[in-house]
Design an enzyme around this catalytic site. Sequence first.
Site, PDB file in Angstrom:
ATOM      1  N   LYS A  13     -44.887 106.638 -93.857  1.00 52.86           N
ATOM      2  CA  LYS A  13     -44.313 105.428 -94.459  1.00 52.86           C
ATOM      3  C   LYS A  13     -45.267 104.245 -94.389  1.00 52.86           C
ATOM      4  O   LYS A  13     -45.449 103.534 -95.364  1.00 52.86           O
ATOM      5  CB  LYS A  13     -43.044 104.983 -93.708  1.00 52.86           C
ATOM      6  N   ARG A  95     -32.764 101.111 -89.951  1.00 57.66           N
ATOM      7  CA  ARG A  95     -32.792 102.327 -89.135  1.00 57.66           C
ATOM      8  C   ARG A  95     -31.416 102.686 -88.618  1.00 57.66           C
ATOM      9  O   ARG A  95     -31.265 103.736 -87.999  1.00 57.66           O
ATOM     10  CB  ARG A  95     -33.694 102.090 -87.920  1.00 57.66           C
ATOM     11  N   ARG A 134     -52.130 110.934 -83.282  1.00 55.31           N
ATOM     12  CA  ARG A 134     -52.429 109.620 -83.868  1.00 55.31           C
ATOM     13  C   ARG A 134     -53.136 108.711 -82.860  1.00 55.31           C
ATOM     14  O   ARG A 134     -52.753 108.627 -81.700  1.00 55.31           O
ATOM     15  CB  ARG A 134     -51.130 108.954 -84.328  1.00 55.31           C
ATOM     16  N   ARG A 167     -51.037 105.018 -78.849  1.00 51.76           N
ATOM     17  CA  ARG A 167     -49.911 104.117 -78.551  1.00 51.76           C
ATOM     18  C   ARG A 167     -49.002 104.778 -77.522  1.00 51.76           C
ATOM     19  O   ARG A 167     -48.802 105.983 -77.562  1.00 51.76           O
ATOM     20  CB  ARG A 167     -49.092 103.864 -79.832  1.00 51.76           C
ATOM     21  N   ARG A 178     -37.948 109.248 -80.121  1.00 48.99           N
ATOM     22  CA  ARG A 178     -37.932 108.582 -81.430  1.00 48.99           C
ATOM     23  C   ARG A 178     -37.395 109.511 -82.508  1.00 48.99           C
ATOM     24  O   ARG A 178     -36.622 109.095 -83.369  1.00 48.99           O
ATOM     25  CB  ARG A 178     -39.352 108.100 -81.789  1.00 48.99           C
TER      26      ARG A 178
HETATM   27  P1  AMP Z   1     -42.530 101.902 -86.198  1.00 48.87           P
HETATM   28  O1  AMP Z   1     -43.873 101.276 -86.220  1.00 48.87           O
HETATM   29  O2  AMP Z   1     -41.743 101.680 -87.468  1.00 48.87           O
HETATM   30  O3  AMP Z   1     -42.535 103.357 -85.786  1.00 48.87           O
HETATM   31  O4  AMP Z   1     -41.687 101.127 -85.069  1.00 48.87           O
HETATM   32  C1  AMP Z   1     -42.120 101.119 -83.726  1.00 48.87           C
HETATM   33  C2  AMP Z   1     -40.955 100.790 -82.806  1.00 48.87           C
HETATM   34  O5  AMP Z   1     -40.430  99.487 -83.123  1.00 48.87           O
HETATM   35  C3  AMP Z   1     -39.747 101.722 -82.914  1.00 48.87           C
HETATM   36  O6  AMP Z   1     -39.908 102.906 -82.132  1.00 48.87           O
HETATM   37  C4  AMP Z   1     -38.645 100.827 -82.374  1.00 48.87           C
HETATM   38  O7  AMP Z   1     -38.732 100.689 -80.969  1.00 48.87           O
HETATM   39  C5  AMP Z   1     -39.020  99.465 -82.966  1.00 48.87           C
HETATM   40  N1  AMP Z   1     -38.434  99.269 -84.304  1.00 48.87           N
HETATM   41  C6  AMP Z   1     -39.096  99.189 -85.497  1.00 48.87           C
HETATM   42  N2  AMP Z   1     -38.255  98.980 -86.514  1.00 48.87           N
HETATM   43  C7  AMP Z   1     -37.012  98.951 -85.963  1.00 48.87           C
HETATM   44  C8  AMP Z   1     -35.706  98.791 -86.484  1.00 48.87           C
HETATM   45  N3  AMP Z   1     -35.495  98.657 -87.811  1.00 48.87           N
HETATM   46  N4  AMP Z   1     -34.661  98.788 -85.612  1.00 48.87           N
HETATM   47  C9  AMP Z   1     -34.845  98.930 -84.289  1.00 48.87           C
HETATM   48  N5  AMP Z   1     -36.044  99.108 -83.721  1.00 48.87           N
HETATM   49  C10 AMP Z   1     -37.124  99.122 -84.535  1.00 48.87           C
END
Ligand code: AMP
Length: 229
Positions: A13, A95, A134, A167, A178
């Site tokens: 994404k 989400r 990654r 990360r 996740r």
């Molecule tokens: P991502 O980079 O989209 O994988 O997001 C990294 C982390 O940020 C996720 O594992 C969550 O802890 C938090 N996060 C990102 N977007 C959301 C969301 N829409 N709702 C809740 N937590 C989020």
Amino acid sequence: MHVILMGAQGSGKGTQAALLGPELKLERIATGDMFRAEIASASSLGVELKAILDRGDLVPDDLTNSIVRRRIATLIERRADGDDVTGSLFDGFPRTDAQAQALDTILAELGEAVTSVVEIDVPRDVLIQRLSGRRVCVECGAVFHAESSPPSVNGVCDRCSGEVIQRDDDKPEAIARRLALYDQQTAPLLDYYDAQGKLTKVDGDRSIEAVQSSIIAVIQLRTTGQGPA
Ligand code: AMP
């Protein structure tokens, strides 16, 4: 136009949103990046967020919804001021059911709505392989893969010479957490958008370019009723 990119972590994404945003003149709204920026600022909120992200948990809906609301408001102001941006491209939001409802409300207040939802579909074993390999640059965010596209010098970014790391949330326990949260909380949203006739699935287990052209074709079809020229 408001487009949502959906798909589990590791589905690509973020990569697709970074390419498609400029191409389609859509503002990328990536909540994960917004949270990481807050963490980098070392604010007290950032310290709280870091603990949540490192565990692979979700940030509470109220907080997430309010930062998205502010971000959309800024975008609409810029558009009204003549900025050349046609809408938003959501990456990592919504989400949860509460976030999807909040997004509908925020857009409805502006007389707008979600235009199209694209699910990037990738088999689970490929997702795990992508996520566990990654590596990211702490300075510029460039993404590498330990096996398939490592930096030329181990641990050093090819683009900016910054440090390349794994990360915390790409470590095995956090990946499992996740993906489980995705299945429980996020995957049901696919039915929500499908019931509204807004969902299209694309095969994400292909080259970046092939996935990108499929997504562009879907968005064009949704907005103009016509496929690519
Ligand atoms: P991502 O980079 O989209 O994988 O997001 C990294 C982390 O940020 C996720 O594992 C969550 O802890 C938090 N996060 C990102 N977007 C959301 C969301 N829409 N709702 C809740 N937590 C989020």
